[in-house]
Design a protein around this motif. Structure first.
Motif, PDB file in Angstrom:
ATOM      1  N   TYR A 146       0.932  -1.295   0.046  1.00 37.16           N
ATOM      2  CA  TYR A 146      -0.174   0.191   0.002  1.00 37.16           C
ATOM      3  C   TYR A 146       1.223   1.290   0.329  1.00 37.16           C
ATOM      4  O   TYR A 146       1.014   2.408  -0.847  1.00 37.16           O
ATOM      5  N   LYS A 166       2.558   1.618  -3.273  1.00 36.28           N
ATOM      6  CA  LYS A 166       1.993   2.273  -4.648  1.00 36.28           C
ATOM      7  C   LYS A 166       1.584   3.725  -4.590  1.00 36.28           C
ATOM      8  O   LYS A 166       1.602   4.086  -5.507  1.00 36.28           O
ATOM      9  N   ASN A 167       0.919   3.937  -3.426  1.00 38.75           N
ATOM     10  CA  ASN A 167       0.727   5.430  -2.629  1.00 38.75           C
ATOM     11  C   ASN A 167       1.537   6.204  -2.758  1.00 38.75           C
ATOM     12  O   ASN A 167       1.652   7.344  -2.868  1.00 38.75           O
ATOM     13  N   TYR A 168       3.001   5.884  -2.347  1.00 41.26           N
ATOM     14  CA  TYR A 168       3.526   6.920  -1.461  1.00 41.26           C
ATOM     15  C   TYR A 168       5.513   6.831  -1.883  1.00 41.26           C
ATOM     16  O   TYR A 168       6.169   7.182  -1.474  1.00 41.26           O
TER      17      TYR A 168
END
Length: 505
Positions: A234, A237-239
């Protein structure tokens, strides 16, 4: 939102870029039940001003702090006292290693009302429920709690460690509404965006010098490899994270979990670091270790402690670790290609000061032997700082030697005690100034001749100069007054990871 709960993370020496897992865990336990706010002292120019703003609104009823030994006390103690003076109806609730280990002096202060003794996933919301309902008679039924009633300290039963996969997810995105998560993804030698993560709680061992032992009583529980990988994916992917620091007390307890995790993360291009025990990881096969290296394991922090087998037994190192094992493991890590970061604890008590000095000399020589076997081994040197592991042989010995902890909470932030729990300047009666000087001077010369790889600003010509300057001293065992090395280390802001962490500003 009308928050009743304020969860505060006091400022620490090396945590500006480390995501505050401890307060996230507290928030997760009441998320959706009680409204709460986060204040991170590491990211506030004036934390007290931010705290006071929330409290003057008149809505905050519970001031909750995670209190670790060392620098966090400089805010935790005075801020708790001021909150209690200015807003006397506020309930002050502490958690963390310091609060659990020094519960008597904390509760006797008069401005700490309750202590969550270990994990608070159940204890914290249940405590709030009792306080909100006024059902104080139920407090004794809450496990992992310490408090005062009728001037008597009540210490409730310890709760078994919970299934970590069954706990609610940490409220990362809620924290993001207070502090952008990008602030916590700092640059280290591991990567450009390093993520701090806790994947387990506790440790299955009973080392007599460790502050974890009284809290977890040789228990350990970890998240599954799949849960860990899902969390990390997560954030990738996001940071865009590319590195992880696992801040578990013992990340490598379960070989099966580590191997499964390594297979999952094998092709993700993420470097990582974790803490473990030599005698545990030494049972991994070469194939296991090679898999870990290929999966991004760059360095492992290991408690070597000493090369003296008798002292290792006194430390309760599980009865398996020996001086020879430590040396063999250093050689093995060199062959595998993972950097061993070994910590040593110097300055333990002995029957006489001569014996203390003899052991210091033996440990220095043993460290030199490790460096000869594997020059890439990172060496961390601590001076022994007692912890209240009552009943252990080592604790009985330090009490007999005349050591006592402060009787008043505010004494912990006095100049004499301020750096005690950094394990660099302990107030132990068996260590003389000349002993401390010898250890610190050796450390200076060692760090000059073998600069840490984690300080990646010190490279090229700088690294070459300080290494050459230190060579004559190191090769000839000349450690006294290494002012020229200290000058360069100060000039170039040499970083010691055990004090400042891996992150660069």
């Amino acid at each position: 939102m009308t928050p009743k709960v304020l969860i505060f993370n006091p400022r620490s020496a090396n945590s500006k870029h480390r995501i505050p897992n401890s307060i996230l865990q507290v928030g997760a336990s009441i998320h959706g039940i009680y409204d709460y706010v986060f204040v991170d002292g590491n990211l506030e120019k004036d934390p007290w001003l931010k705290l006071k703003t929330f409290f003057t609104s008149g809505r905050i009823k519970y001031f909750c702090i995670t209190v670790m030994p060392g620098p966090q006390l400089k805010q935790a103690i005075p801020f708790s006292k001021r909150i209690k003076e200015l807003f006397p109806k506020t309930m002050v609730i502490w958690g963390g290693y310091f609060a659990s280990n020094q519960y008597k002096v904390s509760l006797d202060s008069g401005f700490v009302d309750y202590i969550v003794n270990g994990p608070g996933d159940h204890a914290f919301p249940r405590l709030l429920d009792c306080l909100e309902s006024g059902e104080f008679h139920k407090l004794e039924t809450i496990q992992n709690l310490i408090y005062k009633a009728s001037h008597k300290i009540i210490k409730t039963a310890k709760e078994p460690l919970l299934d970590q996969d069954a706990l609610p997810p940490l409220p990362y995105e809620y924290l993001n509404t207070f502090y952008p998560l990008e602030h916590y993804l700092g640059k280290t030698f591991l990567g450009k965006k390093t993520f701090a993560y806790h994947s387990s709680f506790g440790c299955p061992f009973t080392c007599s010098f460790c502050a974890v032992v009284p809290i977890y009583n040789a228990r350990w529980k970890g998240k599954s490899a799949k849960t860990m990988y899902d969390d990390i994916s997560y954030f990738k992917k996001n940071y865009g994270i590319d590195a992880i620091e696992f801040h578990d007390n013992n990340f490598f307890t379960s070989r099966k979990r580590v191997v499964e995790f390594s297979k999952l993360i094998l092709n993700d291009g993420i470097s990582w670091w974790g803490e473990g025990r030599i005698d545990t990881i030494n049972q991994y096969s070469d194939d296991d270790l090679i898999l870990m290296r290929k999966a991004g394991c760059k360095m492992i922090f290991l408690g070597a402690e000493t090369g003296n087998d008798e002292v290792l037994k006194q430390m309760d190192k599980g009865g398996q670790q020996t001086g020879q094992m430590i040396k063999d493991f250093a050689v093995r890590m060199k062959r595998i290609g993972i950097i061993p970061e070994m910590s040593f604890v110097l300055g333990l008590p002995a029957d006489s000061k001569d014996k203390v000095m003899d052991q210091i000399d033996m440990d220095i020589e043993f460290i030199r032997n490790i460096k000869a076997l594997n020059p890439d081994t990172e060496i961390i040197i601590y001076l022994y700082s007692p912890v209240p592991t009552e009943g252990s042989e080592l604790y009985q010995q330090i009490v007999a030697a005349g050591f006592t902890f402060p009787k008043h909470l505010e004494a912990w932030i006095s100049p004499d005690w301020e750096h005690f729990d950094l394990r660099k300047n302990p107030l132990t009666p068996w260590l003389t100034p000349s002993m401390v000087d010898k250890i610190k001077n050796f450390e200076t010369v060692l760090n000059g001749y073998y600069p840490t790889v984690s300080d990646f600003r010190l490279r090229g010509l700088k690294r070459k100069i300080i290494k050459q300057l230190s060579a004559f001293r190191y090769k000839n065992n000349l450690y006294a007054c290494p002012y020229e090395i200290k000058l360069l280390q100060k000039l170039w802001k040499y970083r010691q990871p055990e004090i400042e962490g891996f992150y660069l500003e």
